[in-house]
Design an enzyme around this catalytic site. Structure first.
Site, PDB file in Angstrom:
ATOM      1  CG  ASP A  49      -1.046  -1.861  -5.628  1.00 13.16           C
ATOM      2  OD1 ASP A  49      -0.172  -1.035  -5.331  1.00 13.16           O
ATOM      3  OD2 ASP A  49      -2.196  -1.544  -6.004  1.00 13.16           O
ATOM      4  CE1 TYR A  54      -7.848   0.502  -6.577  1.00  9.22           C
ATOM      5  CE2 TYR A  54      -6.182  -1.053  -5.842  1.00  9.22           C
ATOM      6  CZ  TYR A  54      -6.528   0.067  -6.565  1.00  9.22           C
ATOM      7  OH  TYR A  54      -5.570   0.728  -7.276  1.00  9.22           O
ATOM      8  CE  LYS A  84      -2.493   2.041  -5.310  1.00  6.72           C
ATOM      9  NZ  LYS A  84      -3.044   0.686  -5.180  1.00  6.72           N
ATOM     10  CG  HIS A 117      -5.863   5.937  -4.808  1.00  8.35           C
ATOM     11  ND1 HIS A 117      -6.664   4.898  -4.389  1.00  8.35           N
ATOM     12  CD2 HIS A 117      -5.555   5.645  -6.085  1.00  8.35           C
ATOM     13  CE1 HIS A 117      -6.822   4.029  -5.376  1.00  8.35           C
ATOM     14  NE2 HIS A 117      -6.173   4.471  -6.416  1.00  8.35           N
TER      15      HIS A 117
END
Length: 319
Positions: A49, A54, A84, A117
Site C-alpha cells: 500500500d 507518501y 491513492k 485519499h
C-alpha cells in the site's frame, strides 16, 4: 514462506487480507524502504500500500523491479499494489494524469486498487502535508468519481475505492456511481472499531481495509492507546501472542483487510503469523468493552473557511 488468504472484491478481483504499508513520516522514499519491501516479498507479503503523498511509489517500484530480476516473483501478477489520489489532484481533469504519474513511479502498467485519499480537494499544484488551510476546497465527488471510473474502464487500475469516507459520504457517493467503490480504507483497531461503518460497508458490498491497526504510535498523530491497553495485554498473555498479533487477528476476524507497517524483519514475520490460530469468544467480549477513541482526527483538513468546519463535520458525527 507464509501464504496470505484473499477475498474477492465487488470488481471480481482478489485482494490479500494483509498488506504492507509504506508510509514513513516525514514522507520520503529511500533505499531503506526498497530493501524492506524486498525482504517483505521474500517473507511472503504480496500486497503493498502506497500513495502519491507518501513519496514511496518510486521505492516500491524499484523493489518490484528488483524482485522480478532476482526471481522472488515470476511476474507482476503475483502482487497486489494500491496507491491513492492526493487531494490536490482530486479534480476531474487531474485524476487520469495523476494515475499515469503514479504508474510511471511504480514502473507498472496498472494498479490493483486506486483510492481517493480523502473526501476533500485542495487547490491544484501544491503537494504539501499538512496542507495550507487556505487551499482546502469541497470535492466535486460526482466528477472526480467519474474520472476514477474511467481509470478502471481504461484498465489502468483493476479496482477503485476511497479512503477516510464516513457512512454519509459513502451514501452520497453511491447516488452517483456506475462502478461502486470496492474498498474503503479507514483507521481501524481495537480502540477504534468502526462497527457502524463496517456494517454499512458490508451491506453495500464494500470491503473495509484498516490502517493504523496498532494506533500509529510514533507518528505525528498516532497514540499509545492500543499498545498500552490492559485488555489487549491480558489477551496476548493468555494466548501466548503479542499485543500486535492480537490486534491484527481481531481485524482479520472482522472480515477486514489489515494494512501493517513495520520495516523490522522480526515484526514483519510476526505480523504474518495471524492466520493459523483464532481468538476466543471471551477475547471478543473483552475487546468489545474497550473504550473507543479515534486517533486520526484530521484537524489538518478542517478550517473555518474550508468545506469542513470541524472534525465532527468531517466525520459526519459518526463514532
Amino acid at each position: 514462506m507464509v501464504s496470505v488468504p484473499e477475498i474477492i472484491l465487488n470488481s471480481g478481483h482478489t485482494m490479500p487480507l494483509l498488506g504492507m504499508g509504506t508510509a514513513v513520516y516525514p514522507f520520503v522514499g529511500s533505499n531503506a524502504v526498497t530493501s524492506a519491501i524486498l525482504r517483505a516479498i521474500e517473507l511472503g507479503y504480496r500486497h503493498f500500500d502506497t500513495a502519491a503523498l507518501y513519496q514511496t511509489e518510486q521505492s516500491l517500484g524499484e523493489a518490484i523491479a528488483q524482485a522480478r530480476h532476482q526471481g522472488l516473483i515470476k511476474s507482476r501478477e503475483e502482487l497486489f499494489i494500491t496507491s491513492k489520489l492526493w487531494c490536490s489532484d482530486a479534480h476531474a481533469d487531474l485524476v487520469l494524469p495523476a494515475l499515469h504519474k503514479t504508474l510511471r513511479n511504480l514502473q507498472l502498467d496498472y494498479l490493483d486498487l486506486y483510492l481517493i485519499h480523502f473526501p476533500v480537494s485542495l487547490k491544484p499544484g501544491k503537494f504539501e502535508a499538512p496542507p495550507p488551510k487556505e487551499d482546502l476546497m469541497p470535492m466535486d465527488i460526482k466528477s472526480v468519481w467519474g474520472a476514477m471510473e474511467e481509470c478502471q474502464r481504461l484498465g489502468l487500475t483493476r479496482s477503485i475505492g476511497v479512503s477516510n469516507f464516513s457512512c454519509k459520504k459513502l451514501s452520497d457517493l453511491l447516488l452517483n456511481v456506475t462502478i461502486p467503490p470496492a474498498v474503503n480504507q479507514v483507521e481501524m483497531n481495537p480502540t477504534w472499531q468502526q462497527k457502524k461503518l463496517r456494517e454499512f460497508c458490508k451491506n453495500k458490498g464494500i470491503h473495509v481495509a484498516g490502517y493504523s491497526p496498532l494506533g500509529a504510535r510514533g507518528t505525528m498523530w498516532g497514540t499509545n492507546q492500543v499498545m498500552e491497553s490492559k485488555e489487549l495485554e491480558e489477551i496476548a498473555k493468555a494466548r501466548g501472542k503479542t499485543i500486535a498479533q492480537v490486534c491484527l487477528k481481531w481485524i482479520n476476524e472482522q472480515g477486514a483487510i489489515v494494512i501493517v507497517k513495520s520495516f523490522n524483519e522480526e515484526r514483519m514475520k510476526e505480523n504474518l503469523d495471524i492466520f493459523d490460530w483464532a481468538l476466543r469468544e471471551e477475547d471478543f467480549q473483552k475487546i468489545s468493552q474497550i473504550q473507543q477513541c479515534r486517533s486520526f482526527k484530521t484537524e489538518t483538513l478542517v478550517s473555518e473557511d474550508g468545506p469542513f468546519k470541524s472534525v465532527e463535520e468531517f466525520w459526519d458525527g459518526e463514532n
